[in-house]
Design an enzyme around this catalytic site. Structure first.
Site, PDB file in Angstrom:
ATOM      1  N   ASP A  76       0.861  -1.190   0.000  1.00 31.86           N
ATOM      2  CA  ASP A  76       0.000   0.000   0.000  1.00 31.86           C
ATOM      3  C   ASP A  76       0.896   1.238   0.000  1.00 31.86           C
ATOM      4  O   ASP A  76       1.646   1.462   0.960  1.00 31.86           O
ATOM      5  CB  ASP A  76      -0.886  -0.034   1.261  1.00 31.86           C
ATOM      6  CG  ASP A  76      -1.837   1.142   1.330  1.00 31.86           C
ATOM      7  OD1 ASP A  76      -1.734   2.055   0.477  1.00 31.86           O
ATOM      8  OD2 ASP A  76      -2.680   1.156   2.246  1.00 31.86           O
ATOM      9  N   TYR A 107      -9.346  14.862  -4.488  1.00 31.44           N
ATOM     10  CA  TYR A 107      -8.572  14.365  -5.630  1.00 31.44           C
ATOM     11  C   TYR A 107      -7.803  15.506  -6.302  1.00 31.44           C
ATOM     12  O   TYR A 107      -6.600  15.392  -6.582  1.00 31.44           O
ATOM     13  CB  TYR A 107      -9.537  13.702  -6.611  1.00 31.44           C
ATOM     14  CG  TYR A 107      -8.900  13.058  -7.806  1.00 31.44           C
ATOM     15  CD1 TYR A 107      -8.221  11.851  -7.701  1.00 31.44           C
ATOM     16  CD2 TYR A 107      -8.996  13.649  -9.072  1.00 31.44           C
ATOM     17  CE1 TYR A 107      -7.652  11.249  -8.818  1.00 31.44           C
ATOM     18  CE2 TYR A 107      -8.436  13.050 -10.183  1.00 31.44           C
ATOM     19  CZ  TYR A 107      -7.763  11.852 -10.056  1.00 31.44           C
ATOM     20  OH  TYR A 107      -7.205  11.259 -11.160  1.00 31.44           O
ATOM     21  N   ALA A 126      -6.925  18.362  -5.044  1.00 30.94           N
ATOM     22  CA  ALA A 126      -5.862  18.851  -4.147  1.00 30.94           C
ATOM     23  C   ALA A 126      -4.666  17.905  -4.178  1.00 30.94           C
ATOM     24  O   ALA A 126      -3.512  18.348  -4.221  1.00 30.94           O
ATOM     25  CB  ALA A 126      -6.401  18.978  -2.721  1.00 30.94           C
ATOM     26  N   LYS A 167      -3.700  15.957  -6.621  1.00 28.58           N
ATOM     27  CA  LYS A 167      -3.000  16.028  -7.909  1.00 28.58           C
ATOM     28  C   LYS A 167      -2.299  17.377  -8.089  1.00 28.58           C
ATOM     29  O   LYS A 167      -1.223  17.444  -8.681  1.00 28.58           O
ATOM     30  CB  LYS A 167      -3.987  15.761  -9.056  1.00 28.58           C
ATOM     31  CG  LYS A 167      -4.578  14.347  -9.028  1.00 28.58           C
ATOM     32  CD  LYS A 167      -3.510  13.273  -9.222  1.00 28.58           C
ATOM     33  CE  LYS A 167      -4.106  11.903  -9.428  1.00 28.58           C
ATOM     34  NZ  LYS A 167      -3.104  10.864  -9.695  1.00 28.58           N
TER      35      LYS A 167
END
Ligand code: NDP
Length: 239
Positions: A59, A150, A152, A154
């Site tokens: 992970d 998402y 933020a 990227k």
């Protein structure tokens, strides 16, 4: 022998990148989280090309797991290419977004980049040769309602790429982001593209291979001057 480490290579865009780099002669180290069947299919596809493919499951959000998997391994045999492709969405409007939805996306998409790159950076600097490519998203460039977590993550990835490019360009390590628009993968299978088609000047979804071709070019010897850039593969969604 050149090795490419593809983080999140079991499906979709990561799978296409792994196969494309294998076709260009890279030995592949392919990581994924838990989808063993999908990862094994990619491994078979790459081995059918006559190229070695090693699988690793961990992970990216778990620093200890990443360190155990990569730190020593990358000291012994430093990959020439790192593609940080692992990414997830947990979309919701801000008013409804849970702490868990926010944290999971930031931990995977952004903190994972730190967790992985931290293990490789020292041996890559010693080798003075290599490419780091992060797969960002058009949402991180122009924003997207329902995707603050998402977007933020990227946008953060893009900031990290630009800063790292300034830090290590002088060591002959190229750092770039590739920023896809709407690509036909499992991530977008529930999207009704016809409803948003008008936003995309090319009027179609992209293919994973469109992104893979761009990544392959960026890590090839055909390119010697693209550095610290965000290369959009988005059909004109962001212009
Ligand atoms: P997929 O959902 O098809 O594949 C995601 C990959 O990331 C899988 O290999 C998955 O492993 C791995 N992964 C996910 N979470 C973790 C984790 N915590 N630890 C380790 N590995 C993990 O995604 P796509 O191919 O669609 O997207 C790839 C990248 O491109 C992502 O970063 C995404 O944000 C970005 N992107 C995608 C767009 C699209 O339209 N599809 C548009 C813009 C950007 P496993 O199989 O084990 O789950």
């Amino acid at each position: 022998m050149k090795t490419a480490l593809i983080i999140g290579g079991s499906r979709g865009i990561g799978r296409a990148i792994a196969v494309r780099l294998a076709q260009s002669g890279f030995t592949i180290w392919l990581t994924y989280k838990s989808n063993h069947d999908a990862a094994n299919l990619v491994k078979k596809e790459i081995e059918a090309l006559g190229v070695d493919c090693e699988l690793m499951a961990f992970d990216v959000a778990n620093y200890q797991q990443v360190q155990e998997a990569l730190e020593k391994k990358c000291m012994d045999n430093v990959p020439e290419v790192l593609v940080y492709n692992a990414g997830i969405t947990r979309d919701n409007l801000m008013i409804w977004m849970s702490k868990e939805e926010w944290d999971t996306v930031i931990d995977t998409n952004l903190n994972g980049f730190y967790n992985v790159t931290r293990q490789l950076i020292f041996p890559m600097l010693q080798r003075k040769k290599g490419h780091i490519i992060a797969i960002a998203s058009v949402s991180g460039q122009i924003g997207q309602a329902g995707q603050i977590n998402y977007a933020a993550s990227k946008a953060g990835l893009i900031g990290a790429v630009k800063s790292l490019a300034r830090e290590i360009g002088k060591k002959n390590i190229f750092v770039n982001a590739v920023s896809p628009g709407i690509i036909d993968t499992e991530m977008t299978e529930e999207l009704d593209f016809n409803k948003i088609k008008h936003l995309v000047p090319l009027q179609c979804m992209g293919k994973a291979s469109d992104v893979a071709e761009t990544v392959e070019f960026l890590c090839s010897e055909r390119q010697t001057y693209i550095h610290g850039q965000v290369i959009g593969v988005n059909g004109g969604l962001a212009i």
